[in-house]
Design a protein around this motif. Structure first.
Motif, PDB file in Angstrom:
ATOM      1  N   ALA A 119      -7.303  24.042  58.112  1.00  0.00           N
ATOM      2  CA  ALA A 119      -7.058  25.028  59.169  1.00  0.00           C
ATOM      3  C   ALA A 119      -7.017  26.409  58.528  1.00  0.00           C
ATOM      4  O   ALA A 119      -6.050  26.765  57.858  1.00  0.00           O
ATOM      5  CB  ALA A 119      -5.747  24.731  59.888  1.00  0.00           C
ATOM      6  N   VAL A 120      -8.090  27.154  58.704  1.00  0.00           N
ATOM      7  CA  VAL A 120      -8.176  28.490  58.111  1.00  0.00           C
ATOM      8  C   VAL A 120      -8.625  29.472  59.179  1.00  0.00           C
ATOM      9  O   VAL A 120      -9.314  29.113  60.137  1.00  0.00           O
ATOM     10  CB  VAL A 120      -9.169  28.517  56.927  1.00  0.00           C
ATOM     11  N   SER A 121      -8.231  30.715  59.016  1.00  0.00           N
ATOM     12  CA  SER A 121      -8.650  31.760  59.954  1.00  0.00           C
ATOM     13  C   SER A 121      -9.986  32.331  59.505  1.00  0.00           C
ATOM     14  O   SER A 121     -10.223  32.532  58.311  1.00  0.00           O
ATOM     15  CB  SER A 121      -7.601  32.875  60.012  1.00  0.00           C
ATOM     16  N   GLY A 122     -10.860  32.583  60.472  1.00  0.00           N
ATOM     17  CA  GLY A 122     -12.183  33.096  60.154  1.00  0.00           C
ATOM     18  C   GLY A 122     -12.141  34.541  59.686  1.00  0.00           C
ATOM     19  O   GLY A 122     -11.248  35.305  60.062  1.00  0.00           O
ATOM     20  N   LEU A 141     -14.574  31.517  52.498  1.00  0.00           N
ATOM     21  CA  LEU A 141     -14.052  30.631  53.536  1.00  0.00           C
ATOM     22  C   LEU A 141     -14.366  29.177  53.219  1.00  0.00           C
ATOM     23  O   LEU A 141     -13.495  28.299  53.343  1.00  0.00           O
ATOM     24  CB  LEU A 141     -14.652  31.020  54.891  1.00  0.00           C
ATOM     25  N   GLN A 142     -15.603  28.908  52.811  1.00  0.00           N
ATOM     26  CA  GLN A 142     -15.984  27.540  52.477  1.00  0.00           C
ATOM     27  C   GLN A 142     -15.189  27.016  51.283  1.00  0.00           C
ATOM     28  O   GLN A 142     -14.786  25.840  51.253  1.00  0.00           O
ATOM     29  CB  GLN A 142     -17.488  27.471  52.178  1.00  0.00           C
ATOM     30  N   GLU A 143     -14.952  27.874  50.307  1.00  0.00           N
ATOM     31  CA  GLU A 143     -14.153  27.470  49.148  1.00  0.00           C
ATOM     32  C   GLU A 143     -12.725  27.140  49.568  1.00  0.00           C
ATOM     33  O   GLU A 143     -12.138  26.156  49.096  1.00  0.00           O
ATOM     34  CB  GLU A 143     -14.155  28.591  48.106  1.00  0.00           C
ATOM     35  N   GLU A 144     -12.177  27.943  50.470  1.00  0.00           N
ATOM     36  CA  GLU A 144     -10.816  27.699  50.942  1.00  0.00           C
ATOM     37  C   GLU A 144     -10.735  26.403  51.742  1.00  0.00           C
ATOM     38  O   GLU A 144      -9.767  25.643  51.628  1.00  0.00           O
ATOM     39  CB  GLU A 144     -10.347  28.879  51.802  1.00  0.00           C
ATOM     40  N   ILE A 145     -11.770  26.147  52.553  1.00  0.00           N
ATOM     41  CA  ILE A 145     -11.799  24.906  53.333  1.00  0.00           C
ATOM     42  C   ILE A 145     -11.833  23.695  52.415  1.00  0.00           C
ATOM     43  O   ILE A 145     -11.110  22.709  52.625  1.00  0.00           O
ATOM     44  CB  ILE A 145     -13.016  24.905  54.284  1.00  0.00           C
ATOM     45  N   GLN A 146     -12.667  23.757  51.388  1.00  0.00           N
ATOM     46  CA  GLN A 146     -12.765  22.636  50.454  1.00  0.00           C
ATOM     47  C   GLN A 146     -11.453  22.409  49.716  1.00  0.00           C
ATOM     48  O   GLN A 146     -11.044  21.262  49.489  1.00  0.00           O
ATOM     49  CB  GLN A 146     -13.898  22.897  49.452  1.00  0.00           C
ATOM     50  N   GLN A 147     -10.785  23.491  49.360  1.00  0.00           N
ATOM     51  CA  GLN A 147      -9.499  23.365  48.670  1.00  0.00           C
ATOM     52  C   GLN A 147      -8.452  22.715  49.572  1.00  0.00           C
ATOM     53  O   GLN A 147      -7.691  21.847  49.133  1.00  0.00           O
ATOM     54  CB  GLN A 147      -9.022  24.743  48.209  1.00  0.00           C
TER      55      GLN A 147
END
Length: 246
Positions: free
Chosen positions: A143-146, A127-133
Motif C-alpha cells: 500500500a503506497v501513495s502514488g 514507486l516500483q522499488e517501494e512496492i517490491q520492498q
C-alpha cells in the motif's frame, strides 16, 4: 525548494501588479474619466501630463525588471538537480511570461515538459522499488501513495495558454502509452508466465482478501486463474496455506 517557489510566486505577483497599475494609469484609463470636468488651474493641467509620463515610465521599468528576473530564474532552473523543482519552476515562469513573450513561454513550457517527463519516470521507478520492498516484507501486500503527476501539472498550465501546445503534449502522452503497450505485449511473449497488469492487480486484490474472506477472494481471482502465470501460481500456493480445504 520552497525558496524557489516563493521567488516564482513573488515575481509573478510583481508582474501582475505592474499590469494592474499600468491599466489604471495608462491611456485606457483616460477614456473612463467623466466628460464634464470642472475648470482647474492652468498650472495643474500643465503638470499632469508630466506626472502621468513619469508614472508610466516607472511602471515600464518595474515590469521590465520583473520580466528580467523571471528569465534569470528560468535560466537558473536549468541547473536544478531536482527534476520536479525544475519542471514546476519552468512551467510557472512560462505561464507568467506568456502575456508579454508567448514564444519564450512556449519554449519554457517544452523545457518544463522534458523535466517533468524525467521526473515522472524517476518517480515511477522509485514507486516500483517501494512496492517490491513492501511485498517482500508483507508477503505480497503493498500500500503506497502514488507520486505527483508532473506532466499533468505542466499540461494544465500550457493548455490554458495555447491549445496547440496542449495537443502537442497530449500526443506525446498517447505515444508513450502505445509504446508501453507494445513493450508489455513483447514481455508477455518472451515469458508467458508473466501475468498482464490487469491480471496482476486482480490477483493481488484477491490475495489481500484471503486474510478475511476466502470465498470473495476466489470470486475475484477466478477470471485470472484461466492461464498459468507466476502470479496465479503464487496465489494458489498462498491459498493452500490459508485454507487447506481448498
Amino acid at each position: 525548494m520552497r525558496q524557489s517557489f516563493f521567488c516564482v510566486a513573488a515575481l509573478c505577483l510583481l508582474i501582475s501588479l505592474t499590469y494592474t497599475a499600468y491599466a489604471q494609469t495608462g491611456p485606457g484609463a483616460q477614456a473612463s474619466e467623466p466628460k464634464n470636468i470642472a475648470p482647474v488651474n492652468s498650472n495643474t493641467t500643465k503638470s499632469e501630463p508630466k506626472e502621468d509620463a513619469e508614472a508610466a515610465r516607472i511602471i515600464r521599468e518595474r515590469r521590465a525588471n520583473a520580466q528580467s528576473l523571471l528569465i534569470s530564474l528560468a535560466s537558473d532552473a536549468g541547473s536544478f538537480k531536482d527534476q520536479r523543482l525544475r519542471a514546476r519552476t519552468l512551467a510557472r515562469v512560462a505561464d507568467a511570461l506568456w502575456e508579454t513573450d508567448p514564444e519564450r513561454g512556449r519554449t519554457l513550457f517544452r523545457r518544463a515538459w522534458d523535466a517533468a517527463e524525467t521526473a515522472d519516470k524517476e518517480s515511477q521507478q522509485r514507486l516500483q522499488e517501494e512496492i517490491q520492498q513492501q511485498k517482500a516484507k508483507t508477503g505480497g501486500n503493498a500500500a503506497v501513495s502514488g507520486p505527483p503527476d508532473l506532466r499533468g501539472e505542466v499540461l494544465r498550465l500550457a493548455a490554458r495558454r495555447d491549445r496547440a501546445l496542449g495537443e502537442e503534449f497530449l500526443g506525446k502522452l498517447k505515444s508513450e502509452k502505445q509504446q508501453e503497450s507494445i513493450e508489455a505485449a513483447d514481455k508477455l511473449k518472451s515469458n508467458p508466465l508473466n501475468a498482464s497488469e490487469t491480471q496482476g492487480q486482480r490477483l493481488n486484490l484477491a490475495r489481500q482478501l484471503l486474510d478475511t474472506d476466502v470465498e470473495r477472494a476466489l470470486q475475484f481471482a477466478d477470471p485470472a486463474l484461466g492461464s498459468v502465470t507466476m502470479d496465479a501460481l503464487d496465489f494458489l500456493s498462498y491459498l493452500r496455506e490459508r485454507d487447506a480445504a481448498a
